[in-house]
Design a protein around this motif. Structure first.
Motif, PDB file in Angstrom:
ATOM      1  N   ARG A 185      42.282  46.100  82.019  1.00  0.00           N
ATOM      2  CA  ARG A 185      41.979  44.275  82.448  1.00  0.00           C
ATOM      3  C   ARG A 185      40.667  44.662  82.615  1.00  0.00           C
ATOM      4  N   ALA A 186      39.202  44.154  83.161  1.00  0.00           N
ATOM      5  CA  ALA A 186      39.189  43.890  84.031  1.00  0.00           C
ATOM      6  C   ALA A 186      37.918  43.380  84.141  1.00  0.00           C
ATOM      7  N   LEU A 187      37.188  42.664  85.409  1.00  0.00           N
ATOM      8  CA  LEU A 187      36.722  41.681  86.824  1.00  0.00           C
ATOM      9  C   LEU A 187      35.740  42.415  86.274  1.00  0.00           C
ATOM     10  N   VAL A 188      34.357  40.811  85.941  1.00  0.00           N
ATOM     11  CA  VAL A 188      33.265  40.715  85.400  1.00  0.00           C
ATOM     12  C   VAL A 188      32.523  39.925  87.292  1.00  0.00           C
ATOM     13  N   LEU A 189      31.606  40.362  87.841  1.00  0.00           N
ATOM     14  CA  LEU A 189      30.904  39.892  88.573  1.00  0.00           C
ATOM     15  C   LEU A 189      29.541  39.516  88.904  1.00  0.00           C
ATOM     16  N   LYS A 190      29.263  38.532  89.218  1.00  0.00           N
ATOM     17  CA  LYS A 190      28.102  38.370  89.389  1.00  0.00           C
ATOM     18  C   LYS A 190      27.927  37.626  90.327  1.00  0.00           C
ATOM     19  N   ASN A 191      26.763  38.055  91.068  1.00  0.00           N
ATOM     20  CA  ASN A 191      25.928  37.372  92.479  1.00  0.00           C
ATOM     21  C   ASN A 191      27.161  37.156  93.549  1.00  0.00           C
ATOM     22  N   GLY A 192      27.936  38.050  93.490  1.00  0.00           N
ATOM     23  CA  GLY A 192      29.116  37.746  94.390  1.00  0.00           C
ATOM     24  C   GLY A 192      29.907  37.206  94.289  1.00  0.00           C
ATOM     25  N   LYS A 193      30.298  36.956  93.177  1.00  0.00           N
ATOM     26  CA  LYS A 193      31.036  35.234  92.453  1.00  0.00           C
ATOM     27  C   LYS A 193      31.995  36.348  91.706  1.00  0.00           C
ATOM     28  N   THR A 194      33.125  36.082  90.811  1.00  0.00           N
ATOM     29  CA  THR A 194      34.287  36.588  89.924  1.00  0.00           C
ATOM     30  C   THR A 194      33.151  35.295  88.296  1.00  0.00           C
ATOM     31  N   THR A 195      33.015  35.282  87.608  1.00  0.00           N
ATOM     32  CA  THR A 195      32.444  34.569  86.168  1.00  0.00           C
ATOM     33  C   THR A 195      33.138  35.071  85.700  1.00  0.00           C
ATOM     34  N   PHE A 196      34.286  36.390  85.403  1.00  0.00           N
ATOM     35  CA  PHE A 196      34.834  36.937  83.555  1.00  0.00           C
ATOM     36  C   PHE A 196      36.189  37.458  84.439  1.00  0.00           C
TER      37      PHE A 196
END
Length: 425
Positions: A241-252
């Motif tokens: 499973r995966a977690l995508v971060l952008k600018n300190g927030k979870t986006t996916f």
């Protein structure tokens, strides 16, 4: 419905705030203000200020949120990939999970021992030998001397550092250090193993070995792995499973394949933009515009046909060709390097010309259909002038590479390109 007994790690509303340009949390007045609000049972006043973690923009606030409202759960035996661009907050999250630093808000709940491999040589003492550092790191992880002694031969053999195991670690290369650090973390059997991008330091043989060991840990031993990497192939082969971060927030958050595609789609950049944010260097000579040219001008490149990339440069110091080196790294959509092009491999007829534009030309493009990402690097007199991670992307259409009317795949593992570079005044 997931049984709560299966959850080994849970992050609830994790946020991390930093004060820019300061060591510590801030001034005495800020600390007193925080304390006075806490005494009165009120919320920290500085939680209401601060900007998102976007390193590409100029800050108008003294505070920045490296992470904001991160929530996720990890089951026993699961391998969670954490992906995102540089500065997205991945390492900050791992440091909080590893209790290297604490969150500003939120809570981490875990069951079992956590072993962390966040930076090369973290927790190693340079004056101590590799063998002594195994015992030191084992003790830090909460292992007894008897437990470490039972595993030490396996650790040394896996690391491949047998010859230097009784040599002070300060004499180790970064690759040797990470080999030993990974072996200690993996073989001392923590319930949760946290690994940052450090495996990129190792050679291909060790990376393969390390990924195999992590698969054994998760699938065979039922232990949990949190894995941060920019190598999408490793993420897809290892993670469940995966977690995508952008600018300190979870986006996916979700399926690995979907997460990788979501991340890569978000990484695409218009090849003609004039401003790049993810860059560093002196800026004395830098890229201001890029143009891609395929078979026909301004058309999508095709396999087997001419291809060119034109870089318009902002030459503030009137740098000349003989003082400049420009490199291009081309990666596929899994983050694997396909090719490296460099002006250092080309002989220019007029080395004293001032550089205004550089054109990289390939007469017969040997890239298969797909999207490719280019990282650029410019040096002027051996000084880093302009480095841009994933400066732009381009898409290649299927073409007739062999000229027989059939569209086929071409071999491009570490592809060799016959390319030319010209300076356009």
């Amino acid at each position: 419905m997931v049984d709560s007994k299966d959850i080994i790690l849970k992050a609830e509303n994790i946020s991390k705030q930093y004060r820019l340009g300061m060591v510590g949390t801030g001034t005495i007045s800020h600390d007193l203000n925080r304390w006075w609000n806490r005494v009165r049972g009120k919320e920290d006043p500085y939680l209401q200020v601060g900007e998102a973690n976007d390193r590409s923009t100029k800050s108008d606030s003294d505070y920045v949120w490296a992470l904001q409202d991160i929530n996720f759960e990890v089951k026993k035996g699961e391998v969670l990939g954490i992906i995102g661009k540089n500065g997205a907050g991945k390492s900050t999250l791992l440091k909080i999970l590893s209790k290297v630093t604490g969150p500003t808000t939120g809570e981490i709940k875990t069951r079992g021992r956590i072993a962390s491999l966040l930076e090369v040589g973290t927790g190693f003492h340079g004056e101590m030998t590799g063998r002594e550092n195994i015992f030191l790191n084992g003790a830090i992880l909460g292992m007894t001397k008897k437990e470490i002694t039972a595993k030490i031969d396996e650790i040394i053999e896996f690391s491949g550092c047998q010859r230097y195991i009784d040599t002070p670690v300060k004499r180790y290369s970064s690759g040797m250090t990470v080999r030993l650090a990974f072996a200690v973390a993996a073989f001392l059997e923590p319930e949760i193993l946290v690994i940052d991008e450090v495996l990129a330091v190792g050679d291909a043989e060790f990376q393969k070995k390390a990924i195999g060991k992590m698969q054994d840990i998760s699938r065979g031993d039922g232990r949990t792995v949190l894995f941060v990497s920019h190598n999408m192939a490793a993420v897809k082969s290892l993670c469940t499973r995966a977690l995508v971060l952008k600018n300190g927030k979870t986006t996916f958050e979700g399926d690995v394949e979907e997460a990788v595609m979501f991340y890569l789609e978000g990484s695409e950049v218009d090849s003609k933009v004039n401003t790049f944010h993810d860059r560093k260097g002196s800026g004395k000579l830098k890229i201001k515009e890029i143009e891609i040219q395929g078979k026909n001008k301004n058309k999508t490149p095709q396999t087997g046909f001419p291809f060119a990339i034109t870089f318009s440069l902002d030459n503030n110091i009137q740098a000349k060709l003989n003082d400049v080196q420009m490199d291009l790294r081309i990666d596929d959509n899994l983050g694997q390097r396909i090719a490296w092009l460099s002006t250092s491999l080309v002989n220019f007829s007029e080395e004293n010309e001032i550089v205004n534009k550089l054109v990289f030309k390939i007469d017969k493009l040997n890239l298969n259909k797909g999207i490719y990402y280019v990282t650029t690097y410019i040096m002027v007199k051996n000084e880093e002038s302009d480095w841009i991670q994933n400066a732009f992307s381009f898409e290649v259409e299927e073409g007739d590479y062999y000229g027989n009317g059939a569209s086929v795949s071409v071999s491009q593992s570490k592809a060799l390109f016959n390319f030319k570079v010209s300076n356009v005044l």
